[in-house]
Enzyme design. Structure first.
Site, PDB file in Angstrom:
ATOM      1  N   LYS A 109      -0.906  -1.045  -4.150  1.00 43.24           N
ATOM      2  CA  LYS A 109      -1.961  -0.163  -3.969  1.00 43.24           C
ATOM      3  C   LYS A 109      -1.970   1.469  -3.867  1.00 43.24           C
ATOM      4  O   LYS A 109      -1.163   1.348  -3.092  1.00 43.24           O
ATOM      5  CB  LYS A 109      -2.867  -0.411  -2.818  1.00 43.24           C
ATOM      6  CG  LYS A 109      -3.727   0.023  -2.192  1.00 43.24           C
ATOM      7  CD  LYS A 109      -4.936  -0.764  -1.054  1.00 43.24           C
ATOM      8  CE  LYS A 109      -4.631   0.076   0.312  1.00 43.24           C
ATOM      9  NZ  LYS A 109      -5.268  -1.165   1.390  1.00 43.24           N
TER      10      LYS A 109
ATOM     11  N   ASP B 211     -13.709  -1.909   3.304  1.00 46.93           N
ATOM     12  CA  ASP B 211     -12.508  -1.579   3.749  1.00 46.93           C
ATOM     13  C   ASP B 211     -13.148  -1.187   5.690  1.00 46.93           C
ATOM     14  O   ASP B 211     -14.136  -2.335   6.118  1.00 46.93           O
ATOM     15  CB  ASP B 211     -11.416  -1.162   3.883  1.00 46.93           C
ATOM     16  CG  ASP B 211     -10.164  -0.844   5.188  1.00 46.93           C
ATOM     17  OD1 ASP B 211     -10.500  -1.693   6.308  1.00 46.93           O
ATOM     18  OD2 ASP B 211      -9.526  -0.882   4.498  1.00 46.93           O
TER      19      ASP B 211
ATOM     20  N   SER C 177       0.700  -1.121  -0.107  1.00 42.32           N
ATOM     21  CA  SER C 177       0.086  -0.491  -0.015  1.00 42.32           C
ATOM     22  C   SER C 177       1.304   1.283   0.009  1.00 42.32           C
ATOM     23  O   SER C 177       2.013   1.424   0.452  1.00 42.32           O
ATOM     24  CB  SER C 177      -0.743   0.104   1.301  1.00 42.32           C
ATOM     25  OG  SER C 177      -1.778   1.200   1.210  1.00 42.32           O
TER      26      SER C 177
ATOM     27  N   LYS D 166      -9.870  -6.874   8.414  1.00 37.27           N
ATOM     28  CA  LYS D 166      -8.368  -6.689   9.863  1.00 37.27           C
ATOM     29  C   LYS D 166      -9.067  -7.090  10.583  1.00 37.27           C
ATOM     30  O   LYS D 166     -10.129  -6.573  10.974  1.00 37.27           O
ATOM     31  CB  LYS D 166      -8.568  -4.993   8.990  1.00 37.27           C
ATOM     32  CG  LYS D 166      -7.922  -4.170   7.256  1.00 37.27           C
ATOM     33  CD  LYS D 166      -7.605  -2.603   8.408  1.00 37.27           C
ATOM     34  CE  LYS D 166      -7.051  -2.345   6.692  1.00 37.27           C
ATOM     35  NZ  LYS D 166      -7.534  -0.857   6.825  1.00 37.27           N
TER      36      LYS D 166
ATOM     37  N   GLU E 291     -11.268   0.696  -3.056  1.00 36.29           N
ATOM     38  CA  GLU E 291     -11.475  -0.190  -1.811  1.00 36.29           C
ATOM     39  C   GLU E 291     -11.925   1.485  -1.019  1.00 36.29           C
ATOM     40  O   GLU E 291     -11.167   2.293  -1.133  1.00 36.29           O
ATOM     41  CB  GLU E 291      -9.875  -0.095  -1.136  1.00 36.29           C
ATOM     42  CG  GLU E 291     -10.762  -0.909   0.088  1.00 36.29           C
ATOM     43  CD  GLU E 291      -8.533  -1.007   1.312  1.00 36.29           C
ATOM     44  OE1 GLU E 291      -7.665  -1.468  -0.164  1.00 36.29           O
ATOM     45  OE2 GLU E 291      -9.033  -0.955   2.111  1.00 36.29           O
TER      46      GLU E 291
ATOM     47  N   GLY F 297      -3.516  -4.157   6.040  1.00 37.40           N
ATOM     48  CA  GLY F 297      -2.362  -3.638   7.218  1.00 37.40           C
ATOM     49  C   GLY F 297      -3.556  -2.643   7.728  1.00 37.40           C
ATOM     50  O   GLY F 297      -3.781  -1.616   7.122  1.00 37.40           O
TER      51      GLY F 297
ATOM     52  N   ASP G  83      -7.598   2.789  -2.921  1.00 32.82           N
ATOM     53  CA  ASP G  83      -8.727   2.716  -2.002  1.00 32.82           C
ATOM     54  C   ASP G  83      -8.179   4.158  -1.507  1.00 32.82           C
ATOM     55  O   ASP G  83      -7.536   5.210  -1.064  1.00 32.82           O
ATOM     56  CB  ASP G  83      -7.096   2.545  -0.547  1.00 32.82           C
ATOM     57  CG  ASP G  83      -7.631   2.382   0.419  1.00 32.82           C
ATOM     58  OD1 ASP G  83      -8.848   2.829   1.035  1.00 32.82           O
ATOM     59  OD2 ASP G  83      -7.326   1.733   1.557  1.00 32.82           O
TER      60      ASP G  83
ATOM     61  N   LYS H  87      -3.369   5.126  -2.756  1.00 36.45           N
ATOM     62  CA  LYS H  87      -3.671   6.014  -1.700  1.00 36.45           C
ATOM     63  C   LYS H  87      -4.432   7.079  -2.992  1.00 36.45           C
ATOM     64  O   LYS H  87      -3.163   7.330  -3.758  1.00 36.45           O
ATOM     65  CB  LYS H  87      -3.360   6.591  -0.541  1.00 36.45           C
ATOM     66  CG  LYS H  87      -2.914   5.022   0.510  1.00 36.45           C
ATOM     67  CD  LYS H  87      -4.705   4.311   1.145  1.00 36.45           C
ATOM     68  CE  LYS H  87      -4.540   3.657   2.198  1.00 36.45           C
ATOM     69  NZ  LYS H  87      -5.342   2.958   3.054  1.00 36.45           N
TER      70      LYS H  87
HETATM   71  O1  SMG Z   1       0.475  -2.111   6.806  1.00 36.52           O
HETATM   72  O2  SMG Z   1       0.855  -1.650   5.091  1.00 36.52           O
HETATM   73  C1  SMG Z   1       0.055  -0.915   5.704  1.00 36.52           C
HETATM   74  C2  SMG Z   1      -1.179  -0.079   5.349  1.00 36.52           C
HETATM   75  C3  SMG Z   1      -1.645  -0.707   4.246  1.00 36.52           C
HETATM   76  O3  SMG Z   1      -3.085   0.989   3.845  1.00 36.52           O
HETATM   77  C4  SMG Z   1      -3.754   0.340   4.190  1.00 36.52           C
HETATM   78  N1  SMG Z   1      -4.033   0.411   5.897  1.00 36.52           N
HETATM   79  O4  SMG Z   1      -7.228   1.897   5.121  1.00 36.52           O
HETATM   80  O5  SMG Z   1      -6.761  -0.343   4.190  1.00 36.52           O
HETATM   81  C5  SMG Z   1      -5.856   0.600   4.236  1.00 36.52           C
HETATM   82  C6  SMG Z   1      -5.115   1.884   5.223  1.00 36.52           C
HETATM   83  C7  SMG Z   1      -5.939   2.256   6.958  1.00 36.52           C
HETATM   84  C8  SMG Z   1      -4.308   1.958   7.966  1.00 36.52           C
HETATM   85  S1  SMG Z   1      -3.997   4.375   8.013  1.00 36.52           S
HETATM   86  C9  SMG Z   1      -2.811   4.849   8.809  1.00 36.52           C
HETATM   87 MG    MG Z   2      -8.237   0.455   2.828  1.00 35.94          MG
END
Ligand code: SMG
Ligand code: MG
Length: 368
Positions: free
Chosen positions: A161, A238, A135, A262, A213, A290, A188, A163
């Site tokens: 992925k 999510d 991510s 999660k 996502e 994650g 995402d 953001k």
């Molecule tokens: O653990 O690599 C990781 C982060 C994965 O993008 C990630 N997590 O919405 O899926 C999600 C985000 C939430 C955490 S953001 C602090």
């Molecule tokens: Mg997410």
């Protein structure tokens, strides 16, 4: 089995690089580690709640309070049959799934250790190697994004992925697709859009993303169903999925075609398995999300990712992407093929580095 004691620790640990989402930027983490003693067997869990209530309403402070003042009094000295029973014992406490998951997963680890089997097998996992994705947070410029993606692809990761947020969506996706037409790519949004943005999200269809996502609100399922009808790209939920019931509703309404699982968000390994089973029965693939976990939470994620319906690469990647030095030994490593191989030791299989944990600890409490 009986829970003899619990030790709560809050550690502070710096991320190697800041991580930016549509709701904020993380530079370092405050993490609660939960250590339990079950009939003499030790287990470890991690609370994935954030410093601020931006991903969900839970924070490090609420989780500490709920663990010490509400969860511990329910579980203290209580006889239960198995770790699989703990989530239901905690039913009087509404919500606070991340706090619940921190201790529940530690009890799963302890029970697996007491039985002398790896946690992944004890959970019902069938895969000895799990596929991994990364991510990538919001970047300042497209060239910086391309450089980051290039590095992760070279490391072998099987899916990228990124953001997105309004103003950082179509252009980065277009740039990635021009450069890498064939990689497995997804976005995402962390709830940054509204149903009125459907035309913009529809304009992502030609980039054949494997999924979008959580485009809409963190507490919505209904509007996602309306949006999914308009998109060819599968929606993955999510933030909106907190329970097995949510998963069932989302699937029945057609609000998503994929679910991000999660453990913290749903309250522990038992609910992970329930959601897994529902999705498997309905033909909905899942993957493990994650939360910038340290090694303890990461090891728990590796274990649950071995369940059979975790067919898509997760956001479970190598320790070295996050931390200069992780708090477990060995660290979580990714093969050049973009997979993590499970370990065969009992429980989570990775050993907590107690001295490193002590040196990072900012508060510690053994509630009486
Ligand atoms: O653990 O690599 C990781 C982060 C994965 O993008 C990630 N997590 O919405 O899926 C999600 C985000 C939430 C955490 S953001 C602090
Ligand atoms: Mg997410």
């Amino acid at each position: 089995m009986r829970l003899r004691s619990v030790c709560l620790r809050e550690i502070h640990i710096d991320l190697i690089a800041p991580f930016q989402t549509s709701f904020g930027t993380s530079h370092s983490r405050r993490v609660i580690l939960v250590e339990v003693d079950i009939d003499g067997a030790t287990g470890w869990g991690e609370v994935v709640a954030g410093e601020d209530p931006f991903y969900s309403y839970e924070t490090v402070e609420t989780a500490w309070h709920v663990l010490r003042d509400h969860i511990w009094p329910i579980l203290k000295g209580r006889d239960f049959r198995a770790a699989a029973d703990v989530f239901d014992l905690l039913a009087p406490i509404r919500g606070h799934n991340m706090a619940k998951a921190g201790i529940e997963s530690a009890i799963w680890d302890a029970e697996a250790k007491a039985r002398g089997i790896p946690l992944w097998k004890f959970l019902g996992g069938t895969r000895e190697e799990i596929p991994c994705g990364v991510s990538i947070g919001i970047q300042a410029t497209i060239p910086e994004l391309l450089a980051k993606v290039e590095k992760e692809l070279a490391a072998g990761y099987q899916r990228i992925k990124i953001k997105i947020k309004p103003g950082w969506d179509i252009e980065p996706v277009r740039a990635l697709r021009e450069r890498w037409p064939r990689i497995r790519l997804m976005v995402d949004a962390n709830s940054a859009y509204r149903l009125e943005d459907a035309p913009l999200l529809k304009s992502l269809d030609p980039f054949y993303l494997i999924m979008i996502e959580q485009p809409l609100s963190w507490d919505d399922i209904y509007d996602h169903a309306a949006l999914q009808k308009q998109l060819d790209t599968p929606i993955c939920l999510d933030e909106s999925i907190h329970s097995a019931a949510d998963a069932r509703v989302a699937i029945e309404l057609g609000a998503c075609r994929i679910i991000n699982v999660k453990m913290g968000r749903v309250g522990g390994q038992t609910v992970v398995r329930r959601i897994h089973d529902i999705c498997q029965e309905k033909g909905i693939p899942v993957w493990c999300g994650g939360m910038l976990e340290t090694g303890i939470g990461r090891a728990q994620n590796v274990a649950l990712s071995t369940l059979p319906d975790f067919v898509l690469p997760g956001d479970v990647s190598a320790s070295r992407r996050y931390w200069i030095e992780d708090i477990i030994s060995p660290e979580v490593e990714v093969t050049p093929q973009g997979t993590i191989r499970v370990l065969s030791k009992p429980g989570i299989g990775y050993a907590p580095k107690l001295e490193r944990i002590e040196s990072l600890t900012k508060r510690k409490e053994l509630p009486p």
